[in-house]
Design an enzyme around this catalytic site. Structure first.
Site, short mmCIF file in Angstrom:
data_model
loop_
_atom_site.label_atom_id
_atom_site.label_comp_id
_atom_site.label_asym_id
_atom_site.label_seq_id
_atom_site.Cartn_x
_atom_site.Cartn_y
_atom_site.Cartn_z
N HIS A 178 -8.88 2.89 -0.05
CA HIS A 178 -8.57 3.90 -1.06
C HIS A 178 -9.64 3.92 -2.14
CE1 HIS A 178 -6.06 6.07 -4.10
NE2 HIS A 178 -5.82 6.77 -3.01
N HIS A 203 -9.58 13.51 -3.61
CA HIS A 203 -8.46 14.01 -4.40
C HIS A 203 -8.77 15.39 -4.97
CE1 HIS A 203 -7.46 9.63 -4.54
NE2 HIS A 203 -6.32 10.16 -4.18
N HIS A 212 -4.73 11.01 3.31
CA HIS A 212 -3.72 9.97 3.13
C HIS A 212 -2.85 9.80 4.37
CE1 HIS A 212 -5.03 10.67 -1.04
NE2 HIS A 212 -4.72 9.41 -1.24
N HIS A 353 3.30 13.38 -7.35
CA HIS A 353 2.47 12.31 -6.79
C HIS A 353 1.82 11.45 -7.89
CE1 HIS A 353 -1.87 11.36 -5.95
NE2 HIS A 353 -1.26 10.45 -5.21
N HIS A 357 2.52 7.40 -9.42
CA HIS A 357 1.46 6.41 -9.65
C HIS A 357 1.55 5.84 -11.06
CE1 HIS A 357 -1.41 6.20 -6.28
NE2 HIS A 357 -1.08 7.46 -6.01
N PHE A 374 -6.79 4.81 -9.28
CA PHE A 374 -7.04 5.00 -7.86
C PHE A 374 -7.82 3.84 -7.23
CE2 PHE A 374 -6.58 9.90 -8.06
CZ PHE A 374 -5.22 9.78 -7.85
N HIS A 387 3.11 7.03 -0.60
CA HIS A 387 2.36 8.06 0.13
C HIS A 387 3.04 8.49 1.42
CE1 HIS A 387 -1.07 9.64 -1.94
NE2 HIS A 387 -1.01 8.53 -2.65
#
Ligand code: C2O
Length: 619
Positions: A178, A203, A212, A353, A357, A374, A387
């Site tokens: 990631h 992203h 993802h 989303h 996080h 991230f 995810h």
């Protein structure tokens, strides 16, 4: 044998009735139909036409040839951009030969942190092939599994964590994937004549869902391999449903569990429910007379469900609005005209989303590890369950009733590719086009209630501006025009004209083919490492009455969490496109010549620059 998850047909509804919801069934899908008239595509700001085609997307290569022709003819010919532009239109992929560089994570003006997230080297790349599917495995909702399942999952995670660090399948190496793809460790394979140094980003564009999906696919295969169970499936965090809105027990209950992660926000552990609207930053505006209270449990659930309805149903009526905008090789280079490296994410990426996080990540300045940044998100086992639910949203979205919601058919999307190590340590190149149908990959999701399907927001203010008894209008910001850029440091109200549409267009239209009206904030500029959020309201009466996702006036929001930068003041230049047809209907504003858009900063006020706002019609 299958994992210990109950057979999917058994678990079709929530075992604990925590809210009254009916088991919802989808209406049969309308056959695909496309408008014969040419309409503007919402997909990018560079004037491209939407080259929709009614054939299915089983073969990636078929689209190559077809789109080549289309590309030469209408796609670029129409805008007079044949030459260079065509050269730039190739799919995204990492340039493996140039290798992987040191990624960076920074926060605001804090000194940078170099992160080494490159995988072990390997030059032999093989092409990914779809597995032979014997039966469909169903990923279970994390709050519904039994302890046998948890045991098996923990065993697999333990084995993954025990692999030597240089094994590409180890927990550490997998977490780095990631970081490498998100924090700019890779260069893009470069189209001819392009700038040499375009970094790869995944992203805020149409790569978000497929990247993802692939990442999780290989992760799950590795876990299965480690426990000798090819049918192993990983769980999804069902945060879109009342009983799943807290962090799932198995991840938080026991610090000795391999699913546990210390770096989480201790204030957000169960029984706290996730706030999918991420209203936490709101209080910072209290001084300016804006008060947002903490929600009660039932209000939080209602807010979350309405938010899901807004983002999945009414905001996501087109491929772009759901997936995000076009991002091809060369976007962002000096030769490109209009497309950006992070052109704009879809409603779920920008909304629920990122909120999840931020909800999970520790309050640990400056980086908010693990989930809050991230570069480190993959170090939290909960990331993968989060995810998986995002991935489940993609499956649900395609089957929603009403409008035809289909994936892109552009070759640049279908042929975009990424590299992963599979369960046998092979380095494989997987293409987006291979990952559209999860049944072909051998998995699907446990069927659970989708209560947000019926959680449609309602107007906060009575229609026509007539206040009911007891209602008082609060302060209104003055209406501004944005000609250039505006710093969003307090709520701002902008009058946005609705373009006139020709009467033939209106007459041709029947319900299914109705063009979507979208609100476009054409440029949003923020520091890539700033945590920011602002909400977008339409036709609110004042700026003091709190508006939330449960109100029709709430059109959506924009959020950013810190993610890598290759130089100090690297700015994220992106955009926000919100479908608002249904909202305008609900607010009785369909016949108005313009609408009032209010932007309310909730986090990072003063750090956000806003460019012009417009309305488009598109399919
Ligand atoms: Cu790649 Cu949830 O982020």
């Amino acid at each position: 044998m299958a994992s210990t998850v109950n057979s999917p047909s058994v678990l079709t509804s929530l075992p604990v009735p925590c809210v009254q919801t009916s088991l919802l069934t989808f209406k049969k899908k309308q056959p695909l139909r496309f408008a014969s008239k040419r309409v503007v595509s919402c997909r990018a700001d560079n004037g491209e036409q939407n080259n929709a085609d009614s054939s299915s997307s089983s073969s990636v290569d078929r689209f190559d040839r077809r789109d080549m022709l289309l590309g030469l003819g209408s796609l670029y010919g129409a805008t007079g951009l044949v030459g260079d532009r065509f050269a730039l239109a190739s799919p995204i992929s990492p340039d493996w030969r140039r290798g992987c560089t040191v990624a960076t994570a920074m926060d605001g003006d804090q000194p940078g942190k170099s992160v080494h997230c490159c995988p072990p080297g390997n030059t032999k790349i093989i092409d990914f092939e779809l597995p032979r599917v014997r039966k469909i495995r169903h990923r279970p909702a994390a709050h519904l599994v039994d302890c046998n399942y948890v045991y098996k999952f923990e065993l697999a995670m333990e084995k993954m964590k025990a692999l030597p660090d240089d094994d590409p399948r180890s927990f550490k190496q997998q977490a780095k994937i990631h970081c490498a793809y998100c924090n700019e460790a890779y260069f893009q394979k470069r189209p001819p004549h392009d700038d040499p140094d375009q970094k790869l980003r995944i992203h805020f564009s149409w790569l978000f869902f497929p990247f993802h999906r692939m990442y999780l696919y290989f992760y799950e295969r590795i876990l299965g391999e480690l426990i000798g169970d090819p049918d192993f499936v990983m769980p999804f965090w069902n945060w879109d449903s009342p009983c799943g809105m807290a962090m799932p027990e198995m991840y938080v209950a026991d610090p000795r569990s391999p699913l546990y992660d210390e770096l989480r926000n201790g204030d957000h552990l169960p029984p706290n429910l996730v706030d999918l609207n991420d209203g936490k930053g709101a209080n910072e505006l209290k001084d300016q007379g804006i008060i947002f209270g903490n929600l009660s449990k039932t209000d939080q659930i209602r807010s979350n469900l309405c938010l899901m309805y807004r983002q999945m149903v009414s905001n996501s009526t087109t491929s772009t609005c759901f997936h995000g905008k076009i991002y091809k090789a060369g976007c962002g280079s000096s030769k490109d005209d209009g497309c950006k490296p992070e052109p704009g994410g879809g409603a779920i990426e920008n909304g629920a989303h990122i909120a999840v996080h931020k909800f999970v990540g520790a309050k640990r300045p400056p980086y908010n590890e693990d989930m809050g940044n991230f570069y480190s998100a993959g170090r939290d086992p909960l990331f993968y369950a989060h995810h998986a639910n995002v991935d489940r949203m993609w499956n649900i979205w395609r089957t929603l009733p009403g409008k035809d919601r289909h994936d892109f058919r552009d070759r640049e999307w279908l042929n975009s590719s990424f590299l992963f190590y599979d369960e046998k340590k092979n380095l494989v190149r997987a293409k987006v086009g291979q990952f559209l149908d999860t049944e072909k990959l051998g998995y699907d999701y446990q069927k659970v209630d989708i209560p947000w399907l019926e959680s449609k927001p309602t107007p906060r203010w009575p229609r026509g501006g007539q206040l009911k008894g007891g209602q008082v209008r609060g302060r209104r910001a003055e209406t501004k025009e944005i000609t250039d850029f505006l710093v969003l440091d307090k709520p701002v109200r902008v009058k946005v004209p609705r373009p006139k549409r020709s009467t033939t267009k209106l007459e041709e239209e029947d319900d299914d083919e109705e063009e979507e009206e979208v609100l476009v904030i054409q440029i949003i500029l923020v520091n890539r490492n700033a945590s920011v959020k602002f909400d977008v309201y339409v036709n609110t009466e004042d700026d003091e009455t709190p508006i939330g996702p449960e109100h029709s006036e709430f059109a959506g929001s924009f959020t950013n969490i810190p993610h890598g930068m290759d130089h100090l003041d690297s700015k994220l230049s992106t955009s926000l496109t919100l479908a608002i047809s249904e909202l305008l209907k609900d607010l009785d504003a369909k016949d108005e010549e313009d609408i009032e858009v209010t932007l309310v900063p909730k986090e990072g006020a003063g750090l956000i620059w806003i460019g012009p706002i417009k309305i488009d019609y598109c399919t």
